[in-house]
Design an enzyme around this catalytic site. Sequence first.
Site, PDB file in Angstrom:
ATOM      1  CG  ASP A  40     -16.457  15.819 -69.168  1.00  0.00           C
ATOM      2  OD1 ASP A  40     -16.707  15.147 -67.959  1.00  0.00           O
ATOM      3  OD2 ASP A  40     -15.225  15.513 -69.529  1.00  0.00           O
TER       4      ASP A  40
ATOM      5  CG  HIS B  34     -14.092   9.791 -59.933  1.00  0.00           C
ATOM      6  ND1 HIS B  34     -12.378   9.974 -60.475  1.00  0.00           N
ATOM      7  CD2 HIS B  34     -14.289   9.169 -58.695  1.00  0.00           C
ATOM      8  CE1 HIS B  34     -12.181   9.664 -59.111  1.00  0.00           C
ATOM      9  NE2 HIS B  34     -12.407   8.829 -58.193  1.00  0.00           N
TER      10      HIS B  34
END
Length: 468
Positions: free
Chosen positions: A365, A158
């Site tokens: 991110d 992720h």
Amino acid sequence: MSRSPRLVAVSNRVGPVKGAAAAGGLAVALVGALRERGGIWFGWSGRTVGAGKARLHTEKADGITLATIDLSQHDYDGYYNGFSNNCLWPLLHFRIDLIKFERAQLETYWSVNRRFAQSLAKLLRPDDLVWVHDFHLLPLAEELRRQRMRQRIGFFLHTPFPPTEILSTLPVHESLTRALFAYDLIGFQTEDDLARFRDHVVRACGGRARGEKVSAFGREIRVGAFPIGIDVDQFKRYAFTAPGNKEYARMRKVLRGRDQFIGVDRLDYSKGLLRRMDAFGRYLESHPRAHGKVILLQVAPVSRGSIESYRNFRQELDREAARVNGRFARFDWTPVHYLNRALPRRTLAGLYRASRVGIVTPMRDGMNLVAMEYLAAQDAANPGVLVLSRFAGAAQYLREALLVNPYDGEETAEAMHLAREMTLQERRRRHEALMRRLEAHNVDRWRRDFVNALADAPAWLKATRKKS
Ligand code: ADP
């Protein structure tokens, strides 16, 4: 009953099934997939117990088996706070300066993965598809193979995957990379992350990368980019039905015609909060006509508060928010509203909808779901504008956002200005295009693409025999 193989999802925490929508992204996606195939969700229970008292718990909820194990405080400190969050998290977000590498913590991390594997192995059937999530569980497949598990096992990262020069600073990067080759499929958020993985395998591990096949350590595996998305319709509904629409109306009343910029992030150094505050200060500095007319609402619940780098970061952010307010506030206007609280998702949806500009400016991110939630909560007839960091995975396909380099305070401040001044026509054009992209990349597609790719990956035995 479908005859497709059963799905077994493994993640650090096992989320709620009933309230999955409230828990957000991953929980929604996994519950959907597990319901479809009648599966197991395995992970840590969230409880810490005395050493030697850890047990496996199973319960059924909505046709899904939740299987969880407890951890001792020592395990939790070494595996979760220690190696996962104090070493791997900064490493994966390119923050070598914050890495704390301790061999004892690595050992605990590995032994917790082994315990996960031993418990999970007892629950697996030969034709299960096993889908492992995130950096807490990098060695899980290797440990499952030690338990003689031959199922197809996939891994989805992720977070970002860092450049090989950064990854190689980790003294045990090679054994961790080798462990990844016990998976059959590895999924990344973006093509860039995938390219960095392939580069690392070739340059640091002497492996080969051809298309979707990567080989090293005597194994060939499949790799791919599977950008995660959100449940767009559900989030839209949250923003336009009760209680989200009530929060929206309340917020509008409180704003009294002022424009709101909104930021919603866990309090994490990767999210760019300090630079965002600074950029907002610069914006106010160079646009005095905005004084009294704009506020920045920053919602930032405390995260990983027992780790020193997070505590230091929080103090710095408190100071920075106070500095901007001290410099610009008037008796009738406070420019920065800063809350350290988690809010119900429906409330968040209402707040997004009431905000003229969404500010999502992480320094790095994996994807960033807040950017997508902000877009989904907008009124298509009069939408707000998203200011998005180029270094969020989401920027790879949300091209019509105002993309900024968060290291450039002036550029970010200028984007805040442009976002606020943008014409209705331009806002609608961008929002329409962005919504098409969101819908094309929604969370259902993400999980279907990954699970199908895993089902299509060559089986473990076949792949291994080919090599021998
Ligand atoms: P990360 O997984 O690194 O925290 P993401 O942006 O991908 O970052 O996902 C964050 C999720 O957490 C989003 O679904 C967002 O709505 C939720 N979230 C963030 N801040 C809050 C908050 N203050 N209250 C409730 N949910 C939050």
